[in-house]
Design an enzyme around this catalytic site. Structure first.
Site, PDB file in Angstrom:
ATOM      1  CE  LYS A 158       3.192  41.170   9.430  1.00 59.33           C
ATOM      2  NZ  LYS A 158       2.217  39.846   9.750  1.00 59.33           N
ATOM      3  CG  ASN A 159      -0.312  41.889  11.816  1.00 59.06           C
ATOM      4  OD1 ASN A 159       0.107  41.756  10.537  1.00 59.06           O
ATOM      5  ND2 ASN A 159      -0.037  41.401  12.837  1.00 59.06           N
TER       6      ASN A 159
ATOM      7  CB  CYS B  87       2.150  28.541  11.188  1.00 61.55           C
ATOM      8  SG  CYS B  87       1.744  29.715  12.327  1.00 61.55           S
TER       9      CYS B  87
ATOM     10  NE  ARG C 182      -1.872  32.006  13.560  1.00 60.22           N
ATOM     11  CZ  ARG C 182      -1.240  33.046  13.011  1.00 60.22           C
ATOM     12  NH1 ARG C 182      -0.156  32.738  12.273  1.00 60.22           N
ATOM     13  NH2 ARG C 182      -1.666  34.319  13.137  1.00 60.22           N
TER      14      ARG C 182
ATOM     15  CG  ASP D  79       2.493  39.478  16.706  1.00 65.39           C
ATOM     16  OD1 ASP D  79       2.444  38.425  16.837  1.00 65.39           O
ATOM     17  OD2 ASP D  79       1.449  40.046  16.033  1.00 65.39           O
TER      18      ASP D  79
ATOM     19  NE  ARG E 200       5.218  35.878   6.396  1.00 67.24           N
ATOM     20  CZ  ARG E 200       4.449  35.199   7.139  1.00 67.24           C
ATOM     21  NH1 ARG E 200       4.753  34.139   7.957  1.00 67.24           N
ATOM     22  NH2 ARG E 200       3.107  35.687   7.534  1.00 67.24           N
TER      23      ARG E 200
HETATM   24  N1  EPU Z   1      -8.404  31.330  17.894  1.00 69.10           N
HETATM   25  C1  EPU Z   1      -9.352  30.387  17.769  1.00 69.10           C
HETATM   26  N2  EPU Z   1     -10.286  30.396  17.022  1.00 69.10           N
HETATM   27  C2  EPU Z   1     -10.338  31.381  16.073  1.00 69.10           C
HETATM   28  C3  EPU Z   1      -9.349  32.222  15.786  1.00 69.10           C
HETATM   29  C4  EPU Z   1      -8.280  32.225  16.753  1.00 69.10           C
HETATM   30  O1  EPU Z   1      -9.221  29.687  19.045  1.00 69.10           O
HETATM   31  O2  EPU Z   1     -11.180  31.158  15.115  1.00 69.10           O
HETATM   32  C5  EPU Z   1      -7.374  31.378  18.985  1.00 69.10           C
HETATM   33  C6  EPU Z   1      -5.753  31.440  18.003  1.00 69.10           C
HETATM   34  O3  EPU Z   1      -5.444  30.140  17.900  1.00 69.10           O
HETATM   35  C7  EPU Z   1      -4.724  32.038  19.106  1.00 69.10           C
HETATM   36  C8  EPU Z   1      -5.863  33.515  19.611  1.00 69.10           C
HETATM   37  O4  EPU Z   1      -7.339  32.772  19.424  1.00 69.10           O
HETATM   38  O5  EPU Z   1      -4.673  31.183  20.503  1.00 69.10           O
HETATM   39  C9  EPU Z   1      -5.806  34.441  18.913  1.00 69.10           C
HETATM   40  O6  EPU Z   1      -5.595  34.426  17.557  1.00 69.10           O
HETATM   41  P1  EPU Z   1      -5.962  35.398  16.461  1.00 69.10           P
HETATM   42  O7  EPU Z   1      -7.336  34.926  15.912  1.00 69.10           O
HETATM   43  O8  EPU Z   1      -6.323  36.752  17.298  1.00 69.10           O
HETATM   44  O9  EPU Z   1      -4.719  35.793  15.536  1.00 69.10           O
HETATM   45  P2  EPU Z   1      -4.858  35.922  13.961  1.00 69.10           P
HETATM   46  O10 EPU Z   1      -5.743  36.980  13.817  1.00 69.10           O
HETATM   47  O11 EPU Z   1      -4.553  34.992  13.288  1.00 69.10           O
HETATM   48  C10 EPU Z   1      -3.507  37.974  14.249  1.00 69.10           C
HETATM   49  C11 EPU Z   1      -1.971  38.657  13.918  1.00 69.10           C
HETATM   50  C12 EPU Z   1      -0.954  37.872  14.394  1.00 69.10           C
HETATM   51  C13 EPU Z   1      -1.092  38.039  15.782  1.00 69.10           C
HETATM   52  C14 EPU Z   1      -2.328  37.573  16.562  1.00 69.10           C
HETATM   53  C15 EPU Z   1      -2.519  37.943  17.913  1.00 69.10           C
HETATM   54  C16 EPU Z   1      -2.697  39.384  11.437  1.00 69.10           C
HETATM   55  C17 EPU Z   1      -2.452  39.350   9.948  1.00 69.10           C
HETATM   56  N3  EPU Z   1      -2.045  38.425  12.448  1.00 69.10           N
HETATM   57  O12 EPU Z   1      -3.370  36.790  13.842  1.00 69.10           O
HETATM   58  O13 EPU Z   1       0.342  38.232  13.773  1.00 69.10           O
HETATM   59  O14 EPU Z   1       0.055  37.382  16.441  1.00 69.10           O
HETATM   60  O15 EPU Z   1      -3.268  38.239  15.583  1.00 69.10           O
HETATM   61  O16 EPU Z   1      -2.240  39.325  18.205  1.00 69.10           O
HETATM   62  O17 EPU Z   1      -3.122  40.318  11.966  1.00 69.10           O
HETATM   63  C18 EPU Z   1       2.563  38.562  13.294  1.00 69.10           C
HETATM   64  O18 EPU Z   1       2.380  39.473  12.904  1.00 69.10           O
HETATM   65  O19 EPU Z   1       3.878  37.860  13.517  1.00 69.10           O
HETATM   66  C19 EPU Z   1       1.665  37.724  13.900  1.00 69.10           C
HETATM   67  C20 EPU Z   1       1.245  36.269  13.756  1.00 69.10           C
END
Ligand code: EPU
Length: 423
Positions: free
Chosen positions: A22-23, A116, A121, A307, A399
């Site tokens: 998915k990701n 969320c 986030r 995850d 999802r």
């Molecule tokens: N963060 C920041 N600033 C930013 C972006 C992120 O401080 O601009 C922080 C976040 O708050 C968090 C950490 O950095 O503490 C990591 O967040 P990341 O941006 O890597 O998460 P994401 O890209 O929003 C993806 C996956 C998530 C998974 C995370 C971590 C997708 C669509 N989503 O989210 O997947 O938990 O990486 O590996 O790829 C799930 O599939 O259930 C899911 C939540």
């Protein structure tokens, strides 16, 4: 709204095919907005989030059709640049269209995603990277408004307080492939899904070095062609089914698994007393004796994935002894603890950790899913609990896991989906 009704106590046995990630698929679909030609994504999982991304691309003038085993994306109207609140609210990964729209269409208007159930986030790093490439970005009426005539390559550091950002790296990488000149992203996320995106971009004609490392070097090109691409297998779905085999004391062979993406997970399973044997296309998971306690700390890849934290917490709630589970990626991702406690798990939140005192048996109960992975943890607990577990708000699990009840039933579990008439 549906719920899953699970009668616990049946060890899972048999074979299961793991779907593609998915990701990976969600950022890939968003990145298809960069191409001038037709994109075909092969064997995408049939998930609610994939449907939501298809709906979003449709509103952006790039409809997604299902043809045989492929999602086919064609571009019909390049003037549409708005990702509305109504869609982003349902799926945060909608933010992945920001970089591609900006780079290909020169403009993007994307609803600002909020927090969320797994905590706040922020997207500051996404915006920092895009600004470094020369985008003008403003926040107006709850929307990110980004503009750029032509992005310019730049050097930047994208690490944040919790490490690298997966979708932030995806957004900036997508923008940089069409920028003028060379971009260097230091502190890029190394998750396999980011590498998959980079390879997909290269298949469309992008030039990227350092794939899979924290230093990505991107030489901008003026246009991208269409491509046909098969995404990698879903390591989180695989990890979830590994735990299902382990927690029920079963014997399950998983097909279409990349064990090289699951090293930290297999390492932990072995420590807990689970046997993971490599097979030609995946692995066989069995258990030897009682589950043993273990301490887990979630970290960006190649560390233990956040995850799978909730699913392992459910597993450790039945292990001998005390385990400490520390969440370093989303320090507030503990909503499942209170629901697992309703099933007689003994878990206390102490500072940034969950302290799990193993119990002999879980007891079936009505529980509420709060997010995708928390709901997977509740289903896993239900598979082994004495009596019936009702997991409500099961749309969360849809999802990210395709036909979960059918696939678990095929392995010998007793799971049915019912309409939930409770208010
Ligand atoms: N963060 C920041 N600033 C930013 C972006 C992120 O401080 O601009 C922080 C976040 O708050 C968090 C950490 O950095 O503490 C990591 O967040 P990341 O941006 O890597 O998460 P994401 O890209 O929003 C993806 C996956 C998530 C998974 C995370 C971590 C997708 C669509 N989503 O989210 O997947 O938990 O990486 O590996 O790829 C799930 O599939 O259930 C899911 C939540």
């Amino acid at each position: 709204m549906d719920k899953l009704v699970i009668e616990g106590g049946y060890p899972l046995t048999g074979r299961i095919r793991i779907g593609n990630a998915k990701n990976s698929v969600l950022p890939l679909m968003a990145a298809s907005l960069l191409s001038d030609g037709e994109v075909r994504i092969l064997d995408a999982p049939k998930l609610r989030d994939v449907g939501t991304m298809a709906e979003l691309l449709g509103t952006l003038g790039s409809p997604v059709a299902e043809e045989d085993d492929a999602l086919v994306i064609r571009h019909e109207d390049l003037d549409r640049v708005e990702a509305p609140y109504e869609v982003v609210r349902r799926m945060r990964a909608s933010i992945c269209v920001l970089g591609p729209l900006l780079a290909r269409r020169g403009r993007a208007r994307v609803s600002f995603p909020g927090g969320c159930a797994i905590g706040p986030r922020p997207i500051d790093l996404h915006l920092k990277g895009l600004r470094a490439l020369g985008a003008a970005i403003d926040i107006q009426g709850g929307y990110i408004e980004a503009k750029a005539v032509r992005l310019r390559g730049a050097e930047m550091y994208l690490g944040g307080p919790f490490g690298s950002t997966v979708t932030g790296t995806a957004n900036v990488l997508c923008a940089a492939v069409l920028a003028e000149g060379t971009t260097v992203i230091e502190g890029a996320a190394c998750e396999p899904e980011v590498g998959d995106l980079a390879r997909f971009l290269c298949a469309m004609g992008a030039e990227i070095d350092g794939i899979g490392t924290p230093r990505l070097v991107i030489r901008g090109v003026s246009r991208l062609e269409g491509a046909t691409y098969r995404p990698i297998s879903d390591r989180i779905e695989a990890g979830t089914f590994m735990v299902a085999a382990a927690v029920t004391g079963g014997d399950v062979t998983l097909e279409n698994v990349r064990l090289d993406h699951l090293r930290a997970v297999v390492d932990k399973l072995e420590e807990i007393g689970v046997v993971v044997e490599r097979t030609e296309t995946g692995c066989r998971v069995t258990r030897r004796g009682d589950l043993r306690s273990s301490d887990i700390t979630t970290l960006p890849y190649p560390g233990f994935p956040t995850d799978l934290q909730a699913q392992f917490t459910a597993l450790l709630s039945l292990a001998d002894g005390v385990s400490v589970v520390t969440e370093k990626v989303y320090p507030e991702r503990y909503m499942h603890i209170a629901e697992l406690a309703r099933m007689r798990a003994h878990i206390r939140k102490v500072g940034p950790s969950g302290v799990v005192v193993g119990v002999d048996e879980l007891s079936g109960a009505p529980v509420m899913a709060s997010d995708l992975r928390a709901s997977a943890a509740l289903v896993l607990a239900g598979l082994v609990a004495r009596g019936e577990t009702h997991v409500r708000r099961v749309y969360h699990i849809d999802r990210g896991y395709e036909r979960i009840e059918e696939r678990l039933t095929a392995l010998g579990a007793r799971v049915v989906r019912e309409e939930d008439d409770a208010p």
